[in-house]
Design an enzyme around this catalytic site. Structure first.
Site, PDB file in Angstrom:
ATOM      1  N   ASP A  77      31.674 -12.146 -85.433  1.00 25.81           N
ATOM      2  CA  ASP A  77      31.666 -10.661 -85.464  1.00 25.81           C
ATOM      3  C   ASP A  77      30.463  -9.920 -86.329  1.00 25.81           C
ATOM      4  O   ASP A  77      29.978 -10.274 -87.194  1.00 25.81           O
ATOM      5  CB  ASP A  77      32.793 -10.303 -86.713  1.00 25.81           C
ATOM      6  CG  ASP A  77      34.199 -10.979 -86.132  1.00 25.81           C
ATOM      7  OD1 ASP A  77      33.961 -11.416 -85.068  1.00 25.81           O
ATOM      8  OD2 ASP A  77      35.055 -10.974 -86.872  1.00 25.81           O
ATOM      9  N   GLU A  86      42.882  -7.257 -85.935  1.00 25.51           N
ATOM     10  CA  GLU A  86      41.769  -7.404 -86.928  1.00 25.51           C
ATOM     11  C   GLU A  86      40.493  -6.570 -86.581  1.00 25.51           C
ATOM     12  O   GLU A  86      40.385  -5.881 -85.295  1.00 25.51           O
ATOM     13  CB  GLU A  86      41.202  -9.061 -87.004  1.00 25.51           C
ATOM     14  CG  GLU A  86      41.025  -9.492 -85.852  1.00 25.51           C
ATOM     15  CD  GLU A  86      40.856 -11.038 -85.832  1.00 25.51           C
ATOM     16  OE1 GLU A  86      41.088 -11.540 -86.779  1.00 25.51           O
ATOM     17  OE2 GLU A  86      40.460 -11.451 -84.837  1.00 25.51           O
TER      18      GLU A  86
END
Length: 537
Positions: A41, A241
């Site tokens: 990420d 998320e």
């Protein structure tokens, strides 16, 4: 650090100068990837003092997920990146790791509300998820359970080069809010920003398994108060998320709306396996996000997808940019097969940074995205291939050679008689290896077919076809911009309301392309191909 020719860069490590080569097979030439090791990420995206900071989930010890730390790179133009030392190194790395630094965000605390600033230096404050693999008592005196996820902060006084964790009080949000305390293993990914209207810091974080987002406010980035929840809505096929919350301009005018983005893993867009990113449009008053009625759907699978392809996840927005200059970056990989893609000595790249805005399309406020790089520095205005066809007969055009890195601009009439129109890209000379990007006229869908795109052997779901809806523009024209790198294809349709991102792993000599009309003729075709140079040169 001054770039060198032949994709070599010079770095200092432990007093030793060495050269690094960015010319490996499948190494993206205008996409950021770390020199080596695992990345996922994007984190802590911050524009500060003329510099774009890109932090990212990183394993300093290997090419697979683990030892999660924050890597760091900087750029002045979102195009040419310089990798910096690891910003937040997993605590205990090299022996027994007691804390990993999961995803989060960063802000410039220009008014020093945190009190971290000294000698007139503006503190940069990162908020991240502390993951504790073992139960322990922390330096702050707090106790945490095995596999607990909590929200912590760190600060930097040297423009993000080095960081100090706030050990005196971390974690600053130790547990999920009541009545969700049992979700302590799935409470993560804080996105923090300054809300000017309320003069408060706001953070949105995920209660992943429940498909909920918790919203908190603070005066000082240290003490947080829960003010609202959001969800569950729309797609719920996997955990929620990597949330975001940002204000965007609508129709290039004075009006604005707010957008929540949320990663979903698994349960991505239709036809994909693994992860994806959805969004909601609505209003935010400093405490509560209220979605527009037309952005919420019945059931738990339909969604507004930020990208309809398989390889765009954990999208994060930049703090520090003006309302009209908002930029997001996504992780160009998928949890379904991300650990197995055939790259070495690194694994994963970031997608092209995207400028974000809202436009009314079909009476609905819709997210539109445009590729945001310094294109004039890496691409000529003169195309290497340019053709127009009043009528393109059924069948294929002559082959052209494109190289490995290029952009294609395609436009054609939606009133064509063909069933599909496509361009074959990164193809072998006999076109047994190719990636197809095209349009299905009856379904009004873009498609991307990577079933014969090269190496697809590492995952049984990789060889597939992906679709995204795209209505022709008001003049009846379909427009596609396609960005191709050594191991990726990104398609921007129309005004950017539909995008598809997919990795491919073609042979290095698969550098051919051709147009193809199937089931009839395609009208008013224009195709321009532009070479894109390496940003590492």
């Amino acid at each position: 650090m001054a770039p060198l020719s032949k994709a070599l860069s010079v770095f200092m490590l432990m007093g030793i100068t060495y050269a690094f080569n960015y010319d490996q097979p499948y190494r993206g030439q205008y996409h950021f990837s770390p020199q080596k090791n695992w990345m996922n990420d994007p984190n802590g995206l911050l524009y500060h003092n003329g510099t774009y900071h890109l932090f990212f989930q990183y394993n300093p010890g290997g090419i697979e997920w683990g030892n999660i730390s924050w890597g760091h790179a900087i750029s002045e133009d979102l195009t040419h990146w310089e990798e910096k030392p690891v910003a937040l190194l997993a605590r205990g790395f090299g022996s027994d790791v007691t804390e990993m630094y999961f995803s989060g965000s960063a802000v410039a605390d220009v008014n020093n509300t945190s009190g971290f600033g000294k000698d007139g230096k503006t503190p940069l404050v990162a908020m991240y998820t502390s993951y504790y693999p073992v139960a322990q008592t922390l330096p702050s005196g707090q106790t945490v359970q095995e596999d607990q996820q909590s929200q912590s902060i760190a600060y930097s006084l040297d423009d993000g080069l080095t960081w100090t964790t706030y050990d005196a009080a971390n974690p600053v949000i130790p547990n999920p809010p009541s009545p969700y305390e049992a979700e302590y293993q799935n409470f993560r990914d804080p996105f923090v920003f300054w809300h000017d209207e309320s003069q408060k810091w706001v953070v949105v974080t995920s209660i992943a398994e429940l498909h909920k987002l918790a919203i908190y406010t603070s005066d000082n980035l240290k003490d947080w108060k829960l003010v609202s929840e959001f969800g569950p809505y729309n797609a719920q096929g996997g955990v929620w998320e990597c949330p975001g919350l940002v204000k965007l301009p609508l129709d290039s005018g004075n009006s604005t709306k707010w957008v929540i983005t949320s990663g979903l893993n698994p349960g991505g867009p239709p036809g994909t396996v693994g992860s994806g990113t959805q969004y909601f449009v609505g209003e935010f008053d400093g405490t509560t996000f209220t979605p527009d009625a037309d952005t919420v759907y019945p059931g738990n699978s339909t969604a507004n997808w930020m990208d309809w392809g398989p390889d765009f996840y954990a999208a994060a927005g930049y703090n520090g940019l003006s309302l009209n200059d908002h930029v997001h970056i996504g992780w160009m990989n998928n949890w379904q097969y991300g650990a197995n893609i055939p790259t070495y000595p690194w694994r994963s790249a970031m997608a092209i940074p995207r400028h974000m805005a809202l436009k009314t399309i079909g009476s609905k406020a819709t997210l539109v995205q445009q590729p945001q790089e310094a294109w004039s520095s890496i691409s000529n205005k003169r195309p290497i291939y340019s053709r127009t066809f009043k009528t393109l007969s059924e069948g294929s055009t002559n082959t052209t050679t494109t190289g490995e890195t290029f952009k294609v601009d395609l436009s054609f009439s939606a009133k064509s008689k063909a069933s599909t129109f496509a361009i074959a890209l990164r193809a072998s000379a006999n076109f047994t290896e190719q990636t197809l990007v095209g349009y299905d006229f009856a379904k009004q869908q873009i498609f991307l077919d990577r079933t014969h795109s090269g190496d697809v052997s590492f995952d049984e779901t990789f060889a597939s076809v992906y679709h995204g809806p795209l209505t022709p523009d008001s003049t009846g024209v379909v427009k596609l911009s396609i960005f191709v790198d050594r191991s990726s294809v990104e398609v921007f349709g129309g005004q950017g309301e539909t995008t598809l991102t997919a990795q491919i792993f073609p042979s290095s000599d698969a550098v051919h392309a051709r147009l193809a009309s199937t089931g009839g003729t395609t009208e008013d075709v224009r195709a321009d191909i532009y070479k894109i140079a390496s940003t590492w040169n």
